[in-house]
Scaffold this motif. Structure first.
Motif, PDB file in Angstrom:
ATOM      1  N   ARG A  70     -32.465  42.850  28.428  1.00  0.00           N
ATOM      2  CA  ARG A  70     -31.478  41.550  28.303  1.00  0.00           C
ATOM      3  C   ARG A  70     -31.454  41.216  27.079  1.00  0.00           C
ATOM      4  NH1 ARG A  70     -34.068  41.706  33.745  1.00  0.00           N
ATOM      5  NH2 ARG A  70     -32.067  41.793  35.203  1.00  0.00           N
ATOM      6  N   ASP A 109     -25.340  50.926  30.158  1.00  0.00           N
ATOM      7  CA  ASP A 109     -24.815  49.542  30.225  1.00  0.00           C
ATOM      8  C   ASP A 109     -25.972  48.751  29.836  1.00  0.00           C
ATOM      9  OD1 ASP A 109     -23.603  46.716  30.837  1.00  0.00           O
ATOM     10  OD2 ASP A 109     -23.170  46.810  32.241  1.00  0.00           O
ATOM     11  N   LEU A 138     -27.512  45.991  30.554  1.00  0.00           N
ATOM     12  CA  LEU A 138     -27.722  44.919  31.998  1.00  0.00           C
ATOM     13  C   LEU A 138     -27.753  45.373  32.763  1.00  0.00           C
ATOM     14  CD1 LEU A 138     -25.001  42.591  31.443  1.00  0.00           C
ATOM     15  CD2 LEU A 138     -27.561  41.889  30.945  1.00  0.00           C
ATOM     16  N   THR A 139     -27.081  46.972  33.195  1.00  0.00           N
ATOM     17  CA  THR A 139     -27.255  48.012  34.561  1.00  0.00           C
ATOM     18  C   THR A 139     -28.788  48.776  34.548  1.00  0.00           C
ATOM     19  OG1 THR A 139     -25.153  48.561  34.677  1.00  0.00           O
ATOM     20  CG2 THR A 139     -26.948  49.566  35.809  1.00  0.00           C
ATOM     21  N   HIS A 164     -29.443  42.969  24.292  1.00  0.00           N
ATOM     22  CA  HIS A 164     -27.939  43.098  25.029  1.00  0.00           C
ATOM     23  C   HIS A 164     -27.093  41.627  24.908  1.00  0.00           C
ATOM     24  CE1 HIS A 164     -24.392  42.747  27.933  1.00  0.00           C
ATOM     25  NE2 HIS A 164     -23.764  43.611  28.015  1.00  0.00           N
ATOM     26  N   VAL A 199     -31.331  46.441  35.119  1.00  0.00           N
ATOM     27  CA  VAL A 199     -31.585  46.480  36.190  1.00  0.00           C
ATOM     28  C   VAL A 199     -32.228  47.157  37.391  1.00  0.00           C
ATOM     29  CG1 VAL A 199     -30.458  45.547  38.909  1.00  0.00           C
ATOM     30  CG2 VAL A 199     -29.787  44.635  36.736  1.00  0.00           C
ATOM     31  N   ASP A 200     -32.105  48.075  36.741  1.00  0.00           N
ATOM     32  CA  ASP A 200     -32.694  49.629  37.710  1.00  0.00           C
ATOM     33  C   ASP A 200     -34.026  49.445  37.704  1.00  0.00           C
ATOM     34  OD1 ASP A 200     -30.369  50.625  38.272  1.00  0.00           O
ATOM     35  OD2 ASP A 200     -29.634  51.671  37.074  1.00  0.00           O
TER      36      ASP A 200
END
Length: 853
Positions: A702, A670, A672-673, A705, A676-677
């Motif tokens: 992002r 993913d 987005l994940t 995505h 974030v990481d």
């Protein structure tokens, strides 16, 4: 009389129409029920018949109220009845009278009374009349002995015996004896006066009510005229109500398409409509398949294009991020672990689902579009319309039969009207009315004579009572003169003139009592025997209707004639008709048809055979043949269209490959994940260019995505739904199409070949509903004839009026008269004795007892 025969014949015809038609309807229904049980396919019961409103037969209002309330004099009537019950407590000798009548049918002959059977009957009659015989014997003895005793008494007194000697002995209790005799004579006189008043009241009651008899005569004749005038109108009304049933049947025939055709349609639609509905749903499935194929094609194109762009973007971003991690700052001991973590996850920025290998659906879509050029829904709607046109087909194919039935109904109506006009009912009843008018005039012509005879009777009764009043006058005057002129100081030889006159008046009363008492008792005895037996043998059994039981005794008047009344009226003594039953029916104001049981008289089967509604209608409608072969549920173009749809190729699409790719994620991770990481790892680094660069990469991920992955996810969701819909539609599609075509073929076969059973079944139900209207009419005619047409209340009123006049007006008055007169006559005996005794104390004596000191 001719008018009665015509009226009876007409009323009987109506009754027989109802009875026979009802019986045939019952047989017809039983036959239908038998067919229903025999036919396992017959499941549907006939629809309920709508109730018809025939209105009410014009009712006749009768004026006679055959009821009598005697008022205060009723107490005297009850006293007479109680006395007669004491004299004659035996029950009404019905069996005795029947035996007397049956054993003396040829007339009473004196020499035949010596026969043992007649002697037994004579003894039984004497036993029944024992009370009357005893009282009559006493009366006869009174009549015989009183004048003899009076004659002997007169002769004896002329010889100065029996109190004829004008000498009175002096006694100590003289005053007491005189007072006792005075009081006793006063009491006796009062009771005699009461008897006279009772007799006079009965005499006056008879005269006043004989005048009221005219009211009964007038109202009864007026009721008979009402009966005669209303009966033709009632029969005409019943005949006219055939139009109500006829119009309803004609209305049903005019709507035979919606009614019969609708019933046939309702029976067939259980098989036909589901098959058409299934075909129509398949037509909808075609359109849905086209839309799904178009959705798959467009979604697949979007995903393939998006996959190429996403692959390039992720490859570029992965290379850029790798270059950033090659920065010398990542070699720093504190930063190095974070950079290594990021570097080890770079392989995740890649494509997971590969839509480029999926085959397109353009071939299947092209075939479906070709199939949809034929409007299958419109073709199926034509099938619906063709099937729903059944009522019109029925109406068109039965119009000749309907016209024939209408003609038959008109013929039946004409035959009914013609049959009723065969009998001159109105002319006969008009003659009957003339007869009543003439009879009323004849009766009224006797009113003056009746009044004159009643006046003479009243004068005679008053004259009889005047003889008693004359005796009472002597007694009363004697008591007044004797009591007022009596002087205690006077001796028997020195009594005053007034006292002596009182004694002479009392003796005059005694003389007149001997003269009239036996005559009065003779009158009383004669009236007692006549009036008492009339009450016991006529009035009481008439009130309890036991008199009817005698008349209704089987074989009373002739050994070969069972019933008297039908033998007299119809010359058919075997009809089970009794006077009692007729009276009860008329008393309840039922129709003459039911009261006289006219349905047993005439056989009109020849007429009914031409006018029986149910058999004629059944025969006509048995020939109904509705041809439904013109109904086409699905044209050949529609059939070809369904077959072509099954061969469009949507069944050979590799749905599993599509679903396998759709169920995969677009990317390996993913994004987005991952972003974030990545930002989290950047936050662990010291502030500087490396941290900012990593956060810039997270922002780029992002953006990828948002711009590429999200549209692809939406396209993939649409593709997933469309693929599943196509998979569901294509599952066993040839089998489904074959089933639809088989169901349509079966429905068309049912319509073309097996509809005759449905047509016959529904035609029977339809005919039964038509017959039901005529059954309602015949039942209404039957009920009206029983309770409303020619209501015979005037007949029972005549019987009740005769009972009131003969028993309440005359018999009760006569019986009360002899009761009062008999009481007075009997009390004349003690009056004679007391007057003789009392006169000694009032009359002037020739000699008297002399006492010397």
């Amino acid at each position: 009389m001719l008018w009665t025969r015509w009226l009876v014949l007409l009323l009987c015809w109506w009754g027989a129409v109802n009875a026979t038609t009802t019986a045939e309807n019952g047989q017809y229904e039983l036959a239908k029920q038998g067919e229903s049980r025999a036919d396992p396919h017959r499941q549907r019961s006939p629809p309920p018949v709508e109730p018809l409103d025939f209105g009410f037969v014009p009712a006749a209002v009768y004026d006679t109220h055959a009821y009598y309330e005697p008022g205060a004099i009723g107490i005297l009537f009850h006293m007479v009845h109680a006395f007669l019950y004491a004299v004659q407590p035996n029950s009404f000798p019905k069996d005795l009278i029947v035996k007397v009548i049956q054993q003396n049918m040829g007339g009473i002959k004196f020499h035949e009374w010596r026969k043992p059977d007649n002697v037994v009957l004579l003894l039984e009659g004497a036993y029944y009349e024992l009370g009357f015989l005893v009282c009559a014997t006493i009366g006869v003895l009174f009549v015989v002995l009183v004048p003899l005793v009076g004659m002997c008494f007169c002769v004896c007194r002329c010889c100065e015996n029996c109190g004829g000697e004008m000498h009175q002995r002096q006694r100590k209790n003289t005053d007491c004896r005189r007072g006792f005799f005075t009081a006793t004579l006063i009491a006796t006189t009062i009771f005699i006066i009461l008897g006279v008043l009772v007799a006079y009241a009965a005499n006056h009651n008879m005269s006043s009510h004989i005048k009221n008899t005219r009211r009964f005569i007038n109202t009864n004749i007026r009721d008979l005229k009402t009966f005669a005038n209303n009966t033709p109108a009632q029969i005409e009304y019943m005949t006219a109500q055939y139009t109500t049933a006829k119009n309803k049947v004609l209305s049903e025939l005019d709507n035979i398409g919606p009614l019969l055709g609708g019933r046939i349609h309702s029976q067939l639609e259980k098989e036909v409509v589901p098959s058409l509905d299934t075909a129509l749903r398949m037509a909808g499935a075609m359109r849905e398949a086209k839309e799904a194929l178009e959705s798959v094609s467009s979604s697949l194109q979007v995903l393939q294009e998006g996959t190429d762009q996403l692959k390039d973007s992720l490859s570029t971003e992965r290379a850029s991020l790798s270059n950033t991690l090659s920065d010398p700052a990542c070699t720093n001991g504190a930063v190095s672990p974070s950079c290594n973590v990021i570097r080890s996850s770079l392989f995740q920025l890649g494509i997971n689902a590969d839509f480029s290998k999926l085959p397109d659906v353009d071939y299947a879509l092209e075939n479906v579009n070709t199939v949809l050029k034929t409007d299958l829904s419109n073709i199926i709607q034509k099938g619906y319309s063709s099937f729903n046109d059944t009522p019109r087909l029925v109406k068109e194919q039965t119009k000749n039969i309907v016209a024939g039935v209408k003609g038959m109904l008109d013929k039946i109506g004409n035959e009914i009207n013609g049959f009723t006009k065969m009998f001159p009912v109105e002319a006969s009843l008009a003659n009957f009315t003339i007869f009543l008018n003439q009879g009323q005039k004849n009766i009224e012509s006797y009113y003056a004579q009746i009044d004159q005879l009643d006046f003479y009777r009243w004068i005679g009764c008053v004259a009889v009572l005047c003889t008693v009043v004359l005796i009472l006058s002597f007694n009363i005057l004697g008591l007044l003169c004797g009591t007022c002129g009596y002087d205690k100081q006077a001796t028997p030889t020195t009594r005053g003139c007034l006292s002596n006159t009182g004694g002479n008046l009392l003796m005059a009363g005694v003389g007149f009592s001997f003269i009239f008492a036996w005559v009065l008792m003779a009158i009383v005895t004669a009236l007692f025997l006549i009036g008492g037996n009339v009450e016991k043998l006529l009035c009481e059994p008439l009130a309890s209707r036991q008199l009817f039981q005698i008349i209704d005794t089987p074989f009373l008047v002739h050994p070969a004639k069972k019933n008297f009344l039908p033998g007299m009226l119809f010359q058919n003594p075997n009809i089970d008709l009794t006077l009692g039953s007729m009276y009860r029916e008329c008393y309840d104001n039922n129709g003459l048809y039911h009261a006289l049981q006219l349905e047993t008289m005439f056989n009109i089967n020849s007429f009914l055979n031409r006018t029986v509604y149910n058999k004629d209608l059944a025969k006509v409608f048995d020939s109904v043949e509705v041809d439904l072969q013109d109904i086409s549920l699905l044209e050949q173009a529609g059939r070809d269209n369904l077959i072509n749809f099954a061969n469009t190729g949507i069944g050979i699409i590799d749905y599993e490959a599509y679903l396998a790719e759709v169920n995969k994620g677009i990317t390996l991770v993913d994004l987005l994940t991952f972003a974030v990481d990545l930002e989290g790892q950047a936050d662990q680094l010291p502030r500087g260019a490396l941290e900012n660069a990593l956060k810039g990469h997270a922002s780029s991920i992002r953006q990828i995505h948002r711009e590429l992955v999200v549209p692809m996810e939406q396209a993939m969701s649409t593709l997933n739904q469309s693929i599943k819909l196509l998979q569901k539609t294509s599952s066993d599609l040839p089998v489904k199409v074959t089933n639809i075509l088989s169901a349509l073929d079966a429905s068309e076969y049912l319509i073309s070949n097996n509809a005759s059973h449905v047509v016959k079944q529904e035609t029977k139900n339809y005919v039964q509903s038509l017959v039901g209207y005529f059954k309602q009419y015949t039942n209404w005619v039957h009920d009206s004839l029983i309770a409303e047409v020619a209501q015979c209340k005037p007949i029972s009123n005549i019987v009740d009026s005769m009972e009131i006049v003969a028993c309440s007006f005359i018999a009760d008055s006569v019986n009360t008269f002899w009761l009062g007169l008999g009481l007075s006559s009997i009390l004349l005996l003690p009056s004679i004795i007391i007057s003789i005794k009392l006169a000694k104390y009032y009359r002037r004596m020739d000699t008297e007892d002399v006492f010397e000191e």
